[in-house]
Design an enzyme around this catalytic site. Structure first.
Site, short mmCIF file in Angstrom:
data_model
loop_
_atom_site.label_atom_id
_atom_site.label_comp_id
_atom_site.label_asym_id
_atom_site.label_seq_id
_atom_site.Cartn_x
_atom_site.Cartn_y
_atom_site.Cartn_z
N TRP A 80 -2.11 -1.72 -2.99
CA TRP A 80 -3.15 -2.69 -3.36
C TRP A 80 -3.96 -2.18 -4.55
CZ3 TRP A 80 -6.27 -6.11 0.46
CH2 TRP A 80 -5.40 -6.94 1.17
N ASP A 122 -10.48 6.30 0.97
CA ASP A 122 -9.66 6.48 2.16
C ASP A 122 -9.98 7.83 2.78
OD1 ASP A 122 -6.76 4.94 3.03
OD2 ASP A 122 -7.19 6.88 3.94
N ASP A 131 -7.24 -3.58 3.51
CA ASP A 131 -5.94 -3.77 4.15
C ASP A 131 -5.77 -2.73 5.25
OD1 ASP A 131 -3.45 -4.99 4.52
OD2 ASP A 131 -2.44 -3.55 3.21
N LYS A 175 -7.86 -7.60 6.27
CA LYS A 175 -6.81 -7.79 7.27
C LYS A 175 -7.45 -7.97 8.65
CE LYS A 175 -3.04 -5.30 7.26
NZ LYS A 175 -2.04 -4.21 7.40
#
Length: 214
Positions: free
Chosen positions: A70, A88, A129, A169
């Protein structure tokens, strides 16, 4: 050597033969998920025209960025006038054109580091996501997925500009409809879709919110 379970063998076979996996390899994307974001980019229509999730020049923050599929797409869509920051818990290889931060996106120290990169306070677009590490127990996996989505909603409420956009998501579960209801209160336009590039048996859907009310 331990034998692979039939389900693992089936997944590996399907993954190898997946046209989106093959296309990602040809086109240099790190994951097949890149094509999901491409579909979400123009999924919202108004008066026959597409409303862009990531406008050219947008400042974008991606939550749960690894492995970077992404992130690669977001860099292309935002263009040289925009900026992309991926966050992350896991370290990941650099993505040209993006800043990568390792840590918890709700941690105060991480938020301070993010603000130092943005220079403008709130962001134009938030992407998520994120998916949990699946344990195989459906109810537990659903709750883990909902917790990640709730964290993304919290980040949006605190960091997205008025008028900004959001893609996240969601997994079918007890809290699914409540999250959609929450999004409708937060955004001018909300659409829930299952992209063609999402595997048919996956319980995932994507919510796109346009025009954050602030």
């Amino acid at each position: 050597m331990a034998k692979q379970r039939p389900s693992s063998k089936r997944w590996l076979r399907e993954h190898h033969n997946d046209p989106y996996v093959q296309q990602a390899r040809r086109e240099g994307y790190r994951s097949r998920a890149a094509y999901k974001l491409m579909e979400l980019q123009e999924v919202v229509k108004e008066d026959g025209k597409s409303l862009l999730l990531i406008p050219v020049g947008a400042n974008v923050v991606e939550l749960g960025a690894a492995p970077g599929g992404w992130t690669q797409v977001a860099v292309k869509l935002a263009g040289v006038e925009g900026s992309v920051v991926g966050i992350d818990l896991l370290a990941m290889d650099p993505v040209p054109g993006a800043e990568i931060l390792v840590g918890d996106f709700l941690d105060d120290a991480m938020l301070a580091q993010l603000q130092g990169l943005l220079h403008e306070g709130r962001v134009d677009v938030v992407l998520s996501d994120m998916a949990p590490n699946m344990c195989g127990v459906k109810s537990a996996d659903q709750l883990r997925g909902e917790a990640l989505a709730e964290a993304a909603f919290q980040f949006v409420e605190e960091n997205l500009k008025t008028g900004g956009n959001f893609a996240v998501k969601l997994f079918n579960g007890p809290g699914f409809h409540d999250m959609v209801k929450q999004a409708r209160a937060m955004f001018t336009v909300v659409k829930v879709v299952k992209p063609d590039s999402s595997r048919s048996r996956s319980p995932e859907h994507y919510l796109v919110g346009m025009g954050f009310k602030g």
